[in-house]
Motif scaffolding. Structure first.
Motif, PDB file in Angstrom:
ATOM      1  N   PHE A  89       3.101   0.831 -14.919  1.00  0.00           N
ATOM      2  CA  PHE A  89       2.435   1.920 -14.184  1.00  0.00           C
ATOM      3  C   PHE A  89       2.529   1.620 -12.692  1.00  0.00           C
ATOM      4  CE2 PHE A  89      -0.822   4.450 -17.021  1.00  0.00           C
ATOM      5  CZ  PHE A  89       0.223   5.223 -17.492  1.00  0.00           C
ATOM      6  N   CYS A  90       3.590   0.961 -12.276  1.00  0.00           N
ATOM      7  CA  CYS A  90       3.798   0.582 -10.866  1.00  0.00           C
ATOM      8  C   CYS A  90       2.547  -0.072 -10.296  1.00  0.00           C
ATOM      9  CB  CYS A  90       4.225   1.764 -10.024  1.00  0.00           C
ATOM     10  SG  CYS A  90       5.910   2.283 -10.335  1.00  0.00           S
ATOM     11  N   ASN A  91       2.096  -1.118 -10.956  1.00  0.00           N
ATOM     12  CA  ASN A  91       0.852  -1.780 -10.581  1.00  0.00           C
ATOM     13  C   ASN A  91       0.857  -2.213  -9.111  1.00  0.00           C
ATOM     14  OD1 ASN A  91      -1.699  -2.757 -11.483  1.00  0.00           O
ATOM     15  ND2 ASN A  91      -0.882  -4.819 -11.253  1.00  0.00           N
ATOM     16  N   HIS A  92       2.019  -2.611  -8.594  1.00  0.00           N
ATOM     17  CA  HIS A  92       2.094  -3.048  -7.205  1.00  0.00           C
ATOM     18  C   HIS A  92       1.776  -1.896  -6.252  1.00  0.00           C
ATOM     19  CE1 HIS A  92       5.990  -1.423  -8.319  1.00  0.00           C
ATOM     20  NE2 HIS A  92       6.175  -1.139  -7.057  1.00  0.00           N
ATOM     21  N   ARG A  93       2.047  -0.686  -6.699  1.00  0.00           N
ATOM     22  CA  ARG A  93       1.722   0.460  -5.849  1.00  0.00           C
ATOM     23  C   ARG A  93       0.209   0.682  -5.808  1.00  0.00           C
ATOM     24  NH1 ARG A  93       6.689   4.127  -5.330  1.00  0.00           N
ATOM     25  NH2 ARG A  93       5.277   5.777  -4.734  1.00  0.00           N
ATOM     26  N   TYR A  94      -0.462   0.301  -6.899  1.00  0.00           N
ATOM     27  CA  TYR A  94      -1.927   0.357  -6.912  1.00  0.00           C
ATOM     28  C   TYR A  94      -2.471  -0.634  -5.884  1.00  0.00           C
ATOM     29  CZ  TYR A  94      -6.742  -0.321  -8.505  1.00  0.00           C
ATOM     30  OH  TYR A  94      -8.104  -0.424  -8.551  1.00  0.00           O
ATOM     31  N   GLN A  95      -1.899  -1.825  -5.915  1.00  0.00           N
ATOM     32  CA  GLN A  95      -2.371  -2.859  -4.981  1.00  0.00           C
ATOM     33  C   GLN A  95      -2.134  -2.413  -3.537  1.00  0.00           C
ATOM     34  OE1 GLN A  95      -0.040  -5.984  -6.613  1.00  0.00           O
ATOM     35  NE2 GLN A  95      -1.647  -6.654  -8.012  1.00  0.00           N
ATOM     36  N   ARG A  96      -0.982  -1.791  -3.306  1.00  0.00           N
ATOM     37  CA  ARG A  96      -0.654  -1.330  -1.966  1.00  0.00           C
ATOM     38  C   ARG A  96      -1.647  -0.253  -1.505  1.00  0.00           C
ATOM     39  NH1 ARG A  96       5.547  -0.302  -2.132  1.00  0.00           N
ATOM     40  NH2 ARG A  96       5.160   1.855  -1.621  1.00  0.00           N
ATOM     41  N   ALA A  97      -1.905   0.690  -2.423  1.00  0.00           N
ATOM     42  CA  ALA A  97      -2.822   1.790  -2.102  1.00  0.00           C
ATOM     43  C   ALA A  97      -4.229   1.251  -1.869  1.00  0.00           C
ATOM     44  CB  ALA A  97      -2.821   2.817  -3.220  1.00  0.00           C
ATOM     45  N   LYS A  98      -4.600   0.294  -2.684  1.00  0.00           N
ATOM     46  CA  LYS A  98      -5.947  -0.282  -2.589  1.00  0.00           C
ATOM     47  C   LYS A  98      -6.111  -1.024  -1.253  1.00  0.00           C
ATOM     48  CE  LYS A  98      -9.655  -0.818  -5.214  1.00  0.00           C
ATOM     49  NZ  LYS A  98     -10.352   0.201  -5.989  1.00  0.00           N
ATOM     50  N   LYS A 105      -4.566  -0.472   1.479  1.00  0.00           N
ATOM     51  CA  LYS A 105      -4.602   0.520   2.540  1.00  0.00           C
ATOM     52  C   LYS A 105      -6.001   1.147   2.621  1.00  0.00           C
ATOM     53  CE  LYS A 105      -1.899   4.381   4.205  1.00  0.00           C
ATOM     54  NZ  LYS A 105      -2.058   5.698   3.631  1.00  0.00           N
ATOM     55  N   ALA A 106      -6.558   1.453   1.453  1.00  0.00           N
ATOM     56  CA  ALA A 106      -7.893   2.048   1.404  1.00  0.00           C
ATOM     57  C   ALA A 106      -8.922   1.079   1.961  1.00  0.00           C
ATOM     58  CB  ALA A 106      -8.232   2.440  -0.025  1.00  0.00           C
ATOM     59  N   MET A 107      -8.793  -0.186   1.596  1.00  0.00           N
ATOM     60  CA  MET A 107      -9.726  -1.213   2.077  1.00  0.00           C
ATOM     61  C   MET A 107      -9.699  -1.274   3.604  1.00  0.00           C
ATOM     62  SD  MET A 107     -11.104  -3.025  -0.494  1.00  0.00           S
ATOM     63  CE  MET A 107     -10.829  -3.753  -2.092  1.00  0.00           C
ATOM     64  N   LEU A 108      -8.477  -1.224   4.165  1.00  0.00           N
ATOM     65  CA  LEU A 108      -8.336  -1.290   5.622  1.00  0.00           C
ATOM     66  C   LEU A 108      -9.020  -0.099   6.275  1.00  0.00           C
ATOM     67  CD1 LEU A 108      -4.659  -2.478   6.081  1.00  0.00           C
ATOM     68  CD2 LEU A 108      -6.729  -3.719   6.709  1.00  0.00           C
ATOM     69  N   GLU A 109      -9.061   1.007   5.552  1.00  0.00           N
ATOM     70  CA  GLU A 109      -9.721   2.195   6.088  1.00  0.00           C
ATOM     71  C   GLU A 109     -11.208   2.221   5.720  1.00  0.00           C
ATOM     72  OE1 GLU A 109      -7.407   5.502   4.657  1.00  0.00           O
ATOM     73  OE2 GLU A 109      -5.625   4.783   5.721  1.00  0.00           O
ATOM     74  N   THR A 114     -12.806   3.308  -2.983  1.00  0.00           N
ATOM     75  CA  THR A 114     -12.173   4.126  -4.019  1.00  0.00           C
ATOM     76  C   THR A 114     -10.935   4.814  -3.462  1.00  0.00           C
ATOM     77  OG1 THR A 114     -13.652   5.914  -3.386  1.00  0.00           O
ATOM     78  CG2 THR A 114     -14.276   4.636  -5.325  1.00  0.00           C
ATOM     79  N   LEU A 115     -10.043   5.151  -4.385  1.00  0.00           N
ATOM     80  CA  LEU A 115      -8.795   5.791  -3.982  1.00  0.00           C
ATOM     81  C   LEU A 115      -8.924   7.296  -4.154  1.00  0.00           C
ATOM     82  CD1 LEU A 115      -6.176   3.452  -5.673  1.00  0.00           C
ATOM     83  CD2 LEU A 115      -6.833   3.510  -3.278  1.00  0.00           C
ATOM     84  N   ARG A 116      -8.249   8.026  -3.254  1.00  0.00           N
ATOM     85  CA  ARG A 116      -8.224   9.482  -3.396  1.00  0.00           C
ATOM     86  C   ARG A 116      -7.173   9.862  -4.440  1.00  0.00           C
ATOM     87  NH1 ARG A 116      -7.400   9.494   2.374  1.00  0.00           N
ATOM     88  NH2 ARG A 116      -9.412   9.310   3.405  1.00  0.00           N
ATOM     89  N   ASP A 117      -7.343  11.046  -4.980  1.00  0.00           N
ATOM     90  CA  ASP A 117      -6.369  11.508  -5.978  1.00  0.00           C
ATOM     91  C   ASP A 117      -4.987  11.606  -5.321  1.00  0.00           C
ATOM     92  OD1 ASP A 117      -5.590  12.337  -8.503  1.00  0.00           O
ATOM     93  OD2 ASP A 117      -5.790  14.466  -7.984  1.00  0.00           O
ATOM     94  N   GLY A 118      -4.024  11.003  -5.949  1.00  0.00           N
ATOM     95  CA  GLY A 118      -2.666  11.079  -5.409  1.00  0.00           C
ATOM     96  C   GLY A 118      -2.298   9.921  -4.505  1.00  0.00           C
TER      97      GLY A 118
END
Lengths: 258, 776
Positions: free
Chosen positions: A159-168, A170-174, A178-182
């Protein structure tokens, strides 16, 4: 067995919904997956049993004679089941179900017994019969977020787990937890030019997937096994639903009532 | 003094002592590490993102480029692309493998061995350019400028315009496009008097008749059509009807698939026209006010294309013809679409005219949801070419491929005649051939004729980035940048319903010693000097692009996309930039597009849409659309071979990257054997089973293939995929399958000379092997 291993997800549970009626079988998802996850290439990839593929497209037909024949395409990755057979049988604890719904695979722990491959009813797992090879020079384009796998281990869609980590990250830095849809979607969902693949957190009531899974036309592959897959399919064509899950009769009655 | 005993004690003691140190363990560890084969890993680094455009094959895809320390690692669809809206095609997604792959040519090369053997030596760019410039100069000075030929495989946009302009200013009529859809522009020119773009407003149509177009497998622009499919399925529930002998992926996604006998689409279109005319269902206002020759068309159709007769020709039942004609006529915005396969399997002129007549009957031309015609910046940008004496004289010389001559006055390119004429020494000899983004030694019917022709030309210059079939037959290779390394123009792709203009910037430094072909043409023009230099005054291709952008700016139309738009064809566009510089800046990310483009009126001799073409009448050619039957089958070849195209197989200048070979189904290729598709009935008749080896024979050759039984193939028809069987490239592609172009039958349309290869008589003969045949 189903009740012994009842899976409980955290605040996030990621699922994929694939609209078969929209899928044209173009294969962009397959390529995007291969590029994203550094899948190896051999000079002869026509023996599919030996090929390392995370996502394949099944072509099904309605079995009717010419010219009544119809075909449909079913993209099939790992189902990330809530009751994953592969996890139950792994003697090395190399595979596990995490709290966001992903069935993981830890390559250094895997010693290649391939029990998981035998247990998986979806043939989602593949074995590395050789060390990975890439056409000369193309190693320069490898994705640094995903390690290439060595000979003798089993691998599958993450499920492209590394993309989850990347998104997470980025969200943490902001300053968000929680992550937004999409914000976190898999490479295949992102690539799909017809928008057939939707990916998201089913626990988020505003996410697209949480609405899609409630569709009366939604189903999962081989539901009778009780594996509780996280990949849903949608088709308005009855024969497709029937082919995808032969344990269909109950569902058919339900739809006809609605 | 060291005794023998003392020496031994020292050695043994030393050895034992070392064992107590970490040294041997460390060394054993190191030895284990360095003797292992380590899997390659992508190095980590700083991430950055860029924007680019992939225009390989029929793709036009806006890309987001992910880079790690400046190294490109991923190409993703850009949401700022109004055409694909974030989607990506298999080819653009895997094009990184072509970029980094082993078939790239790493610098200028000169042939040393025999032609076709592929032996080259490296050569300095400066001396290669000097060689080319001096040769061109010499030919021009000795009055042989017309013996220079340019083959252009891109065939659209600013780059093609530049090559065409070079040819004109230099003084050669021989600018040839490969592959080239001759019939569409010609039919539109004859029926509408329009020279420019033709767009199909698929997204707004509510009924689509596709005459063999593989709409979702590469027709037009793949990502655009995919996005259109999504839009049709989510929105108005447009009905798509597909006429095709084979259940292709497009037929599978269509609402109705009607198998039609190969090559009879024109008859079907006219049969549908019969019903629409007979029952008076056509758009009367359009026909009365804006069309010419309707009565002649009506009489011809009513006389010759009765549904019963059409059923006999096409195999489509009379009831279906009646029903579909009614549905088509009842729809608000019905559209009839042509262009076989991806649009590269050529149709004849009369077939396109027949299908387009349906659009005219419904008056669905130049309005939303119909067939629209407009001018693109690549049509209007170029200023008049100043011609000197040499260039003026060249205009009176006949083209080497006979296009535009007395015999074939209508067409602009006849690539198949080019190869034939050279190899059979008709006309004049050719001294220099320059090839840009084309692989004519692979993707034209009977490539061996082209090979023979190239052997006769003393200087073949190829600008290919890859060691392809044509490169092997070249004398000088001046490799172009890959698109990720170059300044490129993005102009309106085929069949898009509004004009676009974009600039694709280099997102990587050139990996190898390559140069932009546009820059080379400009440099060579400067080297030749005189009128040629003043016709091409731009210092480099980027300067030229800036000029084009300025012209787009000056129109004060259109807009540059800044945020994702879901239905770009519907918006009211106005410029969102105040100066050319601001526009240039914004073009770095988004693209200019103009959904409110002005459509081109009918500019025929009569000023109306011509069912009956005056121009054809003047040339004493049949002036009405018609169906020309194919030659009857030969008893030796009872089956019909049709080539088909797949989105997963790139079949033009660009060949398949390894990931696309990997993704091919095992019913297309097994090891090195290609599969042909036949219906199980045909198989029973021939006595073959799934996977059996057979000899595929046509009047033009034979090949060893395997059979795949496919219920979706018309009985009696054999389908073969185009795009495999390469003789060049690397071990991921070379020698896999056969090249279908080797064995297809070419029919030349009498009136126009357009070559089509839709139908080939064929036979399959079971290969008997000693012992038992093992299934693959």
């Amino acid at each position: 067995m189903k009740h012994e291993h009842k899976y409980k997800s955290g605040p996030e549970k990621y699922v994929m919904v694939i609209d078969i009626d929209k899928c044209t079988g173009c294969g962009a998802c397959v390529i995007a997956c291969a590029v994203e996850n550094n899948l190896p290439v051999r000079t002869d990839e026509t023996r599919k049993l030996l090929s390392v593929d995370w996502l394949v497209i099944y072509k099904i037909t309605n079995g009717k004679p010419f010219p009544k024949t119809r075909i449909a395409y079913i993209p099939r990755g790992c189902m990330h089941c809530d009751n994953p057979m592969c996890v139950h049988v792994c003697p090395a604890s190399a595979t596990d179900k995490d709290d966001k719904g992903v069935v993981s695979q830890i390559y250094p722990r895997c010693f290649g017994c391939r029990y998981c491959m035998a247990a998986c009813p979806y043939h989602a797992r593949v074995f590395n019969w050789w060390d990975p090879t890439f056409p000369k020079g193309t190693e320069r384009g490898l994705n640094p977020d995903v390690s290439t796998r060595m000979r003798g281990v089993v691998e599958k869609c993450s499920f492209c787990n590394h993309r989850y980590q990347r998104a997470k990250e980025k969200a943490m830095l902001e300053g968000r937890t929680t992550l937004r849809d999409g914000e976190y979607i898999t490479a295949c969902a992102e690539a799909c030019p017809t928008g057939a693949i939707t990916f998201g957190n089913v626990k988020d009531p505003n996410s697209k997937v949480s609405k899609l899974v409630k569709s009366p036309y939604a189903f999962r592959l081989l539901e009778k096994f009780g594996t509780e897959p996280s990949v849903y399919y949608i088709s308005r064509q009855e024969w497709v639903r029937r082919e995808a899950d032969r344990y269909f009769e109950e569902k058919a009655k339900k739809i006809s009532k609605e | 003094m060291l005794t023998r005993r003392g020496f031994l004690q020292f050695i043994v003691g030393g050895a034992i002592g070392t064992l107590f140190s970490p040294l041997p363990w460390r060394m054993a560890d190191e030895l284990a590490l360095c003797t292992q084969w380590w899997t390659p890993q992508g190095p980590k680094g700083r991430e950055s993102w860029d924007y680019s455009w992939c225009q390989l094959g029929s793709d036009v895809v806006g890309l987001k480029v992910r880079k790690i320390d400046g190294r490109i690692v991923k190409l993703e669809g850009s949401p700022l692309d109004p055409i694909g809206r974030g989607g990506i095609s298999p080819l653009s997604a895997s094009s990184l493998q072509l970029f980094y792959g082993p078939t790239r040519i790493r610098g200028a090369k000169k042939r040393v061995g025999q032609k076709g053997k592929g032996k080259f030596e490296d050569i300095e760019w400066s001396s290669a350019l000097k060689m080319l410039t001096s040769k061109l100069k010499e030919l021009r000075e000795t009055g042989q400028s017309h013996t220079v030929v340019c083959i252009d495989g891109r065939g659209r946009g600013i780059m093609s315009g530049l090559i065409r302009r070079f040819c004109r200013a230099y003084g050669t009529p021989n600018y040839i496009q490969i592959p080239s859809d001759e019939a569409t522009p010609l039919a539109i020119r004859l029926m509408q008097g329009h020279q420019g773009r033709v767009g199909f407003d698929i997204e707004r149509a509510d009924y689509i008749l596709s005459f063999g177009s593989q709409l979702f497998e590469g027709w037009g622009t793949p990502v655009r059509m995919m996005a259109a499919y999504r839009c049709l399925k989510e929105g108005q529930q447009t009905k798509i009807v597909q006429f095709e002998p084979r259940l292709s992926e497009t037929a599978a996604k269509a609402d109705e698939w009607l198998p039609i006998k190969p090559g009879t689409e024109a008859a079907l279109a006219l049969g549908l026209a019969y019903v629409i005319i007979k029952e008076g269902l056509y758009n009367k206002a359009f026909i009365e006010e804006r069309s010419f020759g309707f009565d002649a068309f009506k009489d011809m159709v009513l006389e010759r294309y009765k549904p019963e007769a059409v059923e006999d020709i096409t195999g489509i039942a009379k009831e279906d013809i009646l029903r579909i004609a009614h549905e088509f006529a009842k729809a608000k915005r019905p559209i009839a679409v042509w262009g076989r396969g991806k649009g590269d399997i050529p149709s004849g002129l009369y077939e396109v005219m027949a299908i387009h007549s349906l659009n005219a009957l419904m008056g669905n031309i130049n309005r939303g949801g119909g067939v629209v015609s407009f001018k693109d910046i690549s049509d209007t940008f170029w200023p008049e070419v100043p011609l000197d004496e040499v260039a003026k004289n060249a205009q009176n010389i006949e083209r080497i491929d006979d296009a535009g001559t007395e015999r074939y006055p209508l067409v602009t390119n006849l690539a198949h005649r080019f190869a034939e004429n050279i190899s059979s020494d008709r006309h004049y000899p050719v001294n220099v051939l320059m090839i840009f983004e084309a692989n004519p030694c692979y993707c034209l019917p009977h490539p061996e004729i082209m090979e023979k022709a190239l052997k006769k030309i003393p200087l073949v210059v190829n600008f290919s980035s890859f060691m392809d079939e044509t490169s092997l037959f070249s004398d000088l290779i001046l490799p172009n940048h890959f698109y990720l390394e170059a300044w490129e123009d993005v102009t309106t792709p085929p069949y898009l319903q509004y004009p676009i203009f974009g600039v694709s910037r280099p997102v990587s430094r050139p990996l190898y010693k390559t140069q932009h072909t546009g820059d080379i043409f400009l440099k060579v023009a400067q080297g030749i000097g005189g009128a040629v230099a003043s016709a091409l005054p731009w210092g480099d291709f980027k300067t030229l692009l800036k000029d084009v952008a300025k012209r787009v700016y000056e129109t004060r139309e259109g807009t540059i996309i800044e945020n994702p738009i879901s239905r770009p064809w519907e918006i009211k566009a106005s410029p969102n930039y105040g100066s050319p510089d601001e526009m240039w800046e914004k073009l770095g990310k988004g693209i200019w597009f103009n959904p409110n483009v002005k459509f081109e009126d009918f500019k025929t001799p009569t000023g109306k849409f011509e069912f009956y073409s005056k121009k054809l009448e003047d040339l004493k050619l049949p002036a009405l659309p018609q169906f020309v039957p194919w030659e009857e089958g030969h008893s030796e070849f009872p089956l019909t071979l049709i080539p088909y195209e797949k989105l997963m197989i790139a079949n033009d200048y660009i060949a398949n990257p390894p990931y696309m070979m990997k993704a091919l189904e095992e019913t297309v290729l097994k090891h090195n054997d290609i599969f042909v598709e036949i219906h199980p009935f045909t198989a029973t008749h021939l006595g073959v089973n799934e996977g059996d080896l057979v000899l595929l024979k046509t009047p033009f050759g034979s090949a060893r293939v395997r059979v795949h039984l496919y219920e979706g193939m018309m009985p009696g028809v054999v389908g073969i995929p185009l795009g495999l069987g390469h003789k060049a490239y690397d071990e991921y592609l070379k020698g896999k399958g056969i090249n279908a172009y080797n064995i297809v039958a070419v029919r030349e349309e009498k009136a126009t000379g357009i070559a089509t290869w839709v139908v080939t008589p064929a036979n399959l003969i079971k290969i008997k092997r000693k012992g038992h045949e093992t299934r693959a």
